[in-house]
Design a protein around this motif. Structure first.
Motif, PDB file in Angstrom:
ATOM      1  N   ARG A   4       0.852  -1.209   0.000  1.00 39.83           N
ATOM      2  CA  ARG A   4       0.000   0.000   0.000  1.00 39.83           C
ATOM      3  C   ARG A   4       0.879   1.247   0.000  1.00 39.83           C
ATOM      4  NH1 ARG A   4      -3.649  -2.988   2.964  1.00 39.83           N
ATOM      5  NH2 ARG A   4      -2.727  -2.446   4.977  1.00 39.83           N
ATOM      6  N   HIS A   5       1.942   1.187   0.793  1.00 42.72           N
ATOM      7  CA  HIS A   5       2.876   2.318   0.897  1.00 42.72           C
ATOM      8  C   HIS A   5       3.567   2.573  -0.447  1.00 42.72           C
ATOM      9  CE1 HIS A   5       6.120   4.856   2.289  1.00 42.72           C
ATOM     10  NE2 HIS A   5       7.032   3.917   2.096  1.00 42.72           N
ATOM     11  N   THR A   6       4.099   1.520  -1.066  1.00 44.79           N
ATOM     12  CA  THR A   6       4.804   1.725  -2.348  1.00 44.79           C
ATOM     13  C   THR A   6       3.828   2.126  -3.451  1.00 44.79           C
ATOM     14  OG1 THR A   6       4.647  -0.656  -2.743  1.00 44.79           O
ATOM     15  CG2 THR A   6       6.724   0.161  -1.853  1.00 44.79           C
ATOM     16  N   SER A   7       2.603   1.587  -3.395  1.00 46.46           N
ATOM     17  CA  SER A   7       1.604   1.975  -4.411  1.00 46.46           C
ATOM     18  C   SER A   7       1.256   3.445  -4.274  1.00 46.46           C
ATOM     19  CB  SER A   7       0.319   1.156  -4.250  1.00 46.46           C
ATOM     20  OG  SER A   7       0.605  -0.189  -4.409  1.00 46.46           O
ATOM     21  N   ALA A   8       1.092   3.871  -3.010  1.00 41.73           N
ATOM     22  CA  ALA A   8       0.784   5.289  -2.764  1.00 41.73           C
ATOM     23  C   ALA A   8       1.920   6.161  -3.267  1.00 41.73           C
ATOM     24  CB  ALA A   8       0.551   5.511  -1.267  1.00 41.73           C
ATOM     25  N   ALA A   9       3.154   5.727  -2.997  1.00 35.90           N
ATOM     26  CA  ALA A   9       4.315   6.509  -3.428  1.00 35.90           C
ATOM     27  C   ALA A   9       4.385   6.552  -4.945  1.00 35.90           C
ATOM     28  CB  ALA A   9       5.588   5.884  -2.854  1.00 35.90           C
ATOM     29  N   ASP A  10       4.127   5.418  -5.582  1.00 29.48           N
ATOM     30  CA  ASP A  10       4.176   5.364  -7.052  1.00 29.48           C
ATOM     31  C   ASP A  10       3.102   6.267  -7.661  1.00 29.48           C
ATOM     32  OD1 ASP A  10       6.300   3.654  -7.093  1.00 29.48           O
ATOM     33  OD2 ASP A  10       5.098   1.825  -7.317  1.00 29.48           O
ATOM     34  N   ALA A  11       1.915   6.242  -7.041  1.00 30.60           N
ATOM     35  CA  ALA A  11       0.815   7.068  -7.559  1.00 30.60           C
ATOM     36  C   ALA A  11       1.171   8.541  -7.431  1.00 30.60           C
ATOM     37  CB  ALA A  11      -0.462   6.756  -6.782  1.00 30.60           C
ATOM     38  N   THR A  12       1.730   8.930  -6.272  1.00 34.37           N
ATOM     39  CA  THR A  12       2.122  10.329  -6.069  1.00 34.37           C
ATOM     40  C   THR A  12       3.178  10.723  -7.090  1.00 34.37           C
ATOM     41  OG1 THR A  12       1.763   9.965  -3.726  1.00 34.37           O
ATOM     42  CG2 THR A  12       2.944  11.973  -4.332  1.00 34.37           C
ATOM     43  N   ARG A  13       4.142   9.835  -7.263  1.00 36.58           N
ATOM     44  CA  ARG A  13       5.224  10.122  -8.200  1.00 36.58           C
ATOM     45  C   ARG A  13       4.666  10.296  -9.617  1.00 36.58           C
ATOM     46  NH1 ARG A  13      10.431   7.025  -6.836  1.00 36.58           N
ATOM     47  NH2 ARG A  13       8.935   5.309  -6.671  1.00 36.58           N
ATOM     48  N   ASP A  14       3.717   9.461  -9.982  1.00 33.72           N
ATOM     49  CA  ASP A  14       3.102   9.563 -11.316  1.00 33.72           C
ATOM     50  C   ASP A  14       2.353  10.888 -11.474  1.00 33.72           C
ATOM     51  OD1 ASP A  14       4.111   7.167 -11.985  1.00 33.72           O
ATOM     52  OD2 ASP A  14       2.239   6.025 -11.726  1.00 33.72           O
ATOM     53  N   ASP A  15       1.628  11.244 -10.389  1.00 31.83           N
ATOM     54  CA  ASP A  15       0.868  12.504 -10.425  1.00 31.83           C
ATOM     55  C   ASP A  15       1.810  13.688 -10.604  1.00 31.83           C
ATOM     56  OD1 ASP A  15      -1.383  11.050 -10.104  1.00 31.83           O
ATOM     57  OD2 ASP A  15      -1.675  11.507  -7.964  1.00 31.83           O
ATOM     58  N   VAL A  16       2.893  13.668  -9.814  1.00 33.26           N
ATOM     59  CA  VAL A  16       3.851  14.784  -9.884  1.00 33.26           C
ATOM     60  C   VAL A  16       4.477  14.844 -11.266  1.00 33.26           C
ATOM     61  CG1 VAL A  16       6.058  15.634  -8.991  1.00 33.26           C
ATOM     62  CG2 VAL A  16       4.284  14.828  -7.411  1.00 33.26           C
ATOM     63  N   ALA A  17       4.834  13.670 -11.772  1.00 40.19           N
ATOM     64  CA  ALA A  17       5.474  13.637 -13.099  1.00 40.19           C
ATOM     65  C   ALA A  17       4.530  14.171 -14.167  1.00 40.19           C
ATOM     66  CB  ALA A  17       5.883  12.202 -13.420  1.00 40.19           C
ATOM     67  N   ALA A  18       3.249  13.777 -14.050  1.00 43.76           N
ATOM     68  CA  ALA A  18       2.268  14.232 -15.053  1.00 43.76           C
ATOM     69  C   ALA A  18       2.076  15.736 -14.957  1.00 43.76           C
ATOM     70  CB  ALA A  18       0.946  13.508 -14.817  1.00 43.76           C
ATOM     71  N   ALA A  19       2.036  16.248 -13.721  1.00 43.23           N
ATOM     72  CA  ALA A  19       1.840  17.687 -13.523  1.00 43.23           C
ATOM     73  C   ALA A  19       3.011  18.474 -14.065  1.00 43.23           C
ATOM     74  CB  ALA A  19       1.641  17.974 -12.024  1.00 43.23           C
ATOM     75  N   ARG A  20       4.216  17.985 -13.805  1.00 43.36           N
ATOM     76  CA  ARG A  20       5.402  18.704 -14.277  1.00 43.36           C
ATOM     77  C   ARG A  20       5.491  18.665 -15.802  1.00 43.36           C
ATOM     78  NH1 ARG A  20      10.270  17.523 -10.040  1.00 43.36           N
ATOM     79  NH2 ARG A  20       9.282  18.569  -8.281  1.00 43.36           N
ATOM     80  N   ARG A  21       5.104  17.502 -16.346  1.00 46.18           N
ATOM     81  CA  ARG A  21       5.151  17.386 -17.809  1.00 46.18           C
ATOM     82  C   ARG A  21       4.200  18.395 -18.451  1.00 46.18           C
ATOM     83  NH1 ARG A  21       5.896  12.010 -17.778  1.00 46.18           N
ATOM     84  NH2 ARG A  21       3.650  11.668 -17.645  1.00 46.18           N
ATOM     85  N   ALA A  22       3.049  18.560 -17.812  1.00 45.40           N
ATOM     86  CA  ALA A  22       2.051  19.488 -18.337  1.00 45.40           C
ATOM     87  C   ALA A  22       2.537  20.929 -18.230  1.00 45.40           C
ATOM     88  CB  ALA A  22       0.741  19.314 -17.561  1.00 45.40           C
ATOM     89  N   ALA A  23       3.370  21.228 -17.217  1.00 46.19           N
ATOM     90  CA  ALA A  23       3.801  22.610 -16.986  1.00 46.19           C
ATOM     91  C   ALA A  23       5.014  22.988 -17.818  1.00 46.19           C
ATOM     92  CB  ALA A  23       4.120  22.799 -15.502  1.00 46.19           C
ATOM     93  N   VAL A  24       5.718  22.050 -18.349  1.00 46.09           N
ATOM     94  CA  VAL A  24       6.967  22.362 -19.062  1.00 46.09           C
ATOM     95  C   VAL A  24       6.694  22.384 -20.558  1.00 46.09           C
ATOM     96  CG1 VAL A  24       9.273  21.504 -19.572  1.00 46.09           C
ATOM     97  CG2 VAL A  24       8.380  21.367 -17.233  1.00 46.09           C
ATOM     98  N   TRP A  25       7.150  23.475 -21.199  1.00 41.94           N
ATOM     99  CA  TRP A  25       7.012  23.531 -22.659  1.00 41.94           C
ATOM    100  C   TRP A  25       8.272  22.930 -23.249  1.00 41.94           C
ATOM    101  CZ3 TRP A  25       9.848  25.976 -26.550  1.00 41.94           C
ATOM    102  CH2 TRP A  25       9.260  25.933 -27.815  1.00 41.94           C
ATOM    103  N   GLU A  26       8.061  21.977 -24.112  1.00 40.87           N
ATOM    104  CA  GLU A  26       9.230  21.315 -24.686  1.00 40.87           C
ATOM    105  C   GLU A  26       9.476  21.869 -26.068  1.00 40.87           C
ATOM    106  OE1 GLU A  26       8.938  17.075 -24.513  1.00 40.87           O
ATOM    107  OE2 GLU A  26       8.634  17.074 -22.350  1.00 40.87           O
ATOM    108  N   PHE A  27      10.743  22.201 -26.369  1.00 42.29           N
ATOM    109  CA  PHE A  27      11.127  22.698 -27.680  1.00 42.29           C
ATOM    110  C   PHE A  27      10.870  21.613 -28.711  1.00 42.29           C
ATOM    111  CE2 PHE A  27      14.299  24.021 -30.889  1.00 42.29           C
ATOM    112  CZ  PHE A  27      13.829  25.316 -31.093  1.00 42.29           C
ATOM    113  N   PRO A  28      10.084  21.882 -29.728  1.00 41.75           N
ATOM    114  CA  PRO A  28       9.646  20.823 -30.661  1.00 41.75           C
ATOM    115  C   PRO A  28      10.752  20.272 -31.538  1.00 41.75           C
ATOM    116  CG  PRO A  28       8.882  22.953 -31.403  1.00 41.75           C
ATOM    117  CD  PRO A  28       9.541  23.204 -30.096  1.00 41.75           C
ATOM    118  N   PHE A  29      11.907  20.962 -31.616  1.00 45.23           N
ATOM    119  CA  PHE A  29      12.963  20.456 -32.519  1.00 45.23           C
ATOM    120  C   PHE A  29      14.144  19.931 -31.706  1.00 45.23           C
ATOM    121  CE2 PHE A  29      10.730  23.985 -34.558  1.00 45.23           C
ATOM    122  CZ  PHE A  29      10.128  23.290 -35.602  1.00 45.23           C
ATOM    123  N   PRO A  30      14.825  18.949 -32.221  1.00 47.08           N
ATOM    124  CA  PRO A  30      15.957  18.395 -31.484  1.00 47.08           C
ATOM    125  C   PRO A  30      17.090  19.425 -31.370  1.00 47.08           C
ATOM    126  CG  PRO A  30      15.625  17.213 -33.551  1.00 47.08           C
ATOM    127  CD  PRO A  30      14.569  18.268 -33.479  1.00 47.08           C
TER     128      PRO A  30
END
Lengths: 530, 115
Positions: free
Chosen positions: B89-115
């Motif tokens: 339960r503890h690791t699942s909760a941690a994984d879920a939080t980590r996923d949420d944070v990662a998704a939120a950060r991904r949404a907030a960061v603008w990525e340059f479309p070209f390499p």
């Protein structure tokens, strides 16, 4: 260890499936199981440590659930009560168990080895010292024995006097002191008890004979011309070889030298039972061995001189098995004669030389058509038992025949017993306490998981039909007496005897194996020819 | 044992951000399984070792030591079962939080479309 559980009064069982060696193997197996358990606990501790690390790593992301996970993981990684501590404890127990097994083994070897080496050294030193020293030591021993005898009888005579000394001596011989073990009991039995001679005195035990034989052999070798080099060598076969050389020379000078062995099949089969009746157990087999001996009291009666028996047993499932019966020494003349079962063969067998009895049995089995894949029971009395054991351990014989079990009676097989028996072969050696012959190799039978020694004290055995056998080493060696002993232990619940009977049952069609429907016995006679 | 933060999972790795996906839970599950397997195997080995046909004072002590170790293994097995649910339960909760944070950060960061 529990190998000394007596299946009957007066019977001691050594070795075999229930013997100390088998138990020590059990301890080794237990130690190995503990070491595997320790490895698994170590792996478990390692995995528990990973769990704890993952809990800590996740704690940064889920601080609320971390304390409970941490508390419940702690017992697994606790340095004092966790899996690693349990692994260390199990590993230490395994090491202690291996040490215990080694100590048991070493204790047996140390006692036997020291007694034996001491006797060999003393015999060798005395032999090298020459005839003057022999006379001096003999005279000293005689004077010492007379002195001890006078002392003991004088002290024991005092118990019949009315004084305090008499009272003490009468007390010594009665009550619990006489039955005590150790020095106290020994002194009580020596000086106390009725009569002027201690009751325990009598002929030497077979254990004493077994201890003295190596010393006497080394004396014999050292007494000869030149220096003997016995360090690390068994003097008994060397002495037998020396005596054998002497009898050969004597035969050459005084007898009829022989050059080879002739074997022929006898027309009439010798058997104590109707030939169509197959043996049902160890007692029947030894009866057949006994029946091979010629009757010394009525010439022409009994078995044929120099003969061995090969019996084919046909089972209800179509399979076949074989029983080979080998009698012991039939001729005691120091000059080799026509009969291959003689003193010359005895000496050759003990010396480890090629011998005529082994040759006769091998040729008889080939002539009878014993195939390599059908189980064989080799049974022998005295010399016949040594021959049976030597054959069962011979590599060439093992390739030619499939021995399932070896039964010996009154045979000195301790020295010839090795680890060369093929897997699955069980051996059982019957020995009477009052019989000296099985001690003449100077080595007690080893304690091996597949080799059982059944030692019977005829003075205490309830089944003995001839009461004089307990007082006579010659009677105690009789094949008929060994057949009685074998019959008495049949069906015993001792694990060592049961394991042997299971192996014999494969040949005889007993113990749940396909029963025998017909049998035929062939007798083969060996004759030495000039 | 545990890989460095940001290297778990199958998703694309963004430097400076935690990786996405449920990562700690399967590892914890495997480790807890290994703990249970080890304890179970050890218990079988200890039971076999206790069956040695040995009768003496030393043998009595040996059996007493084995009984203690078997009790320890039983206690550890019980502890492992108690820890199983809360740890996951503890690791699942941690994984879920980590996923949420990662998704939120991904949404907030603008990525340059070209390499």
């Amino acid at each position: 260890m529990s190998d000394q559980d007596a299946p009957l009064a007066g019977v001691t069982v050594i070795g075999g499936a229930g013997g100390t060696s088998a138990h020590l193997d059990d301890l080794d197996a237990a130690a190995a199981a503990l070491e595997r358990a320790a490895d698994l606990l170590d792996a478990s501790a390692h995995a528990a440590h990973d769990v704890a690390e993952l809990v800590e790593e996740a704690a940064a992301w889920s601080p609320a659930t971390a304390p409970l996970a941490r508390v419940l993981t702690d017992p697994l990684v606790d340095p004092w009560r966790g899996a690693r501590a349990a692994a260390a404890s199990v590993r230490a127990t395994a090491a202690a168990l291996r040490t215990a097994a080694d100590l048991y083994r070493r204790a047996d070897l140390d006692v036997a080895g020291r007694l034996r080496n001491g006797g060999i050294l003393a015999g060798s030193v005395l032999g090298e010292a020459g005839p003057v020293a022999w006379l001096a030591v003999g005279a000293l021993a005689a004077v010492g024995a007379v002195g001890v005898a006078i002392h003991v009888t004088s002290v024991r005579a005092l118990q019949y006097t009315p004084g305090v000394g008499g009272l003490v001596l009468r007390g010594l011989g009665a009550g619990p002191l006489a039955g005590a073990s150790g020095p106290v009991g020994w002194v009580s039995r020596l000086y106390g008890g009725p009569g002027l001679v201690p009751s325990g005195l009598g002929p030497p035990t077979v254990g004493t004979v077994e201890t003295l034989v190596p010393g006497m052999s080394s004396f014999l070798l050292a007494a000869g011309p030149g220096r003997s080099h016995l360090l690390g060598r068994d003097p008994v076969p060397l002495a037998a070889a020396s005596i054998g050389n002497g009898t050969r020379v004597a035969t050459l000078l005084l007898g009829t030298p022989t050059s080879g062995l002739l074997m022929t099949r006898a027309i009439q089969a010798a058997s104590s039972r109707p030939p169509e009746r197959a043996p049902q157990g160890m007692g029947d087999v030894l009866d057949d061995v006994h029946a091979r001996y010629p009757d010394p009291h009525s010439p022409g009666a009994g078995g044929l001189p120099g003969s061995v028996g090969v019996q084919r047993l046909d089972h209800s499932d179509g399979s076949a098995s074989w029983v080979v019966t080998i009698p012991g020494t039939e001729e005691w003349s120091p000059l080799a004669g026509q009969n291959p079962l003689d003193l010359q063969t005895d000496l050759d067998v003990v010396a480890g030389r090629p011998d005529d009895a082994t040759e006769l049995v091998t040729r008889a089995m080939i002539a009878a058509g014993v195939p390599p894949d059908e189980p064989v029971l080799l049974a022998g009395h005295s010399l016949g038992g040594i021959v049976a054991m030597e054959m069962a351990q011979d590599r060439a014989f093992q390739e030619r025949f499939s021995v399932a079990a070896v039964l010996t009676a009154g045979s000195p097989v301790g020295a010839g017993e090795s680890a060369d028996l093929p897997p699955g072969v069980q051996t059982l050696h019957l020995e009477h306490e009052q019989d000296y012959v099985h001690g003449l190799d100077g080595r007690p039978n080893g304690d091996r998981p597949r080799s059982t020694t059944v030692r019977a004290d005829l003075g205490r055995a309830p089944w003995v039909s001839d009461p004089t056998s307990a007082g006579s080493p010659v009677q105690a060696h009789a094949a008929s007496g060994y057949a009685e002993t074998a019959r008495a232990i049949e069906g015993s619940d001792h694990p060592s005897i049961q394991a042997f009977e299971a192996a014999v049952g494969r040949v005889l069609g007993t113990s749940g194996h396909a029963p025998v429907v017909s049998s035929s016995t062939s007798t083969y006679v060996g004759v030495r020819v000039p | 044992m545990a890989p460095p933060a940001g290297q778990h999972g199958t998703g694309q790795h963004h430097p400076g951000l935690p990786a996405d996906g449920a990562r700690t839970t399967p590892l914890a599950q495997a480790a807890l399984g290994a703990v249970g397997d080890g304890l179970s195997g050890a218990r079988t080995g200890l039971a076999a070792a206790a069956d040695a046909d040995w009768v003496s004072v030393a043998a009595d002590r040996y059996r007493a030591v084995l009984a203690d170790v078997l009790a320890d293994v039983t206690r550890l097995t019980s502890a492992r079962w108690s820890a199983h649910g809360p740890v996951l339960r503890h690791t699942s909760a941690a994984d879920a939080t980590r996923d949420d944070v990662a998704a939120a950060r991904r949404a907030a960061v603008w990525e340059f479309p070209f390499p």
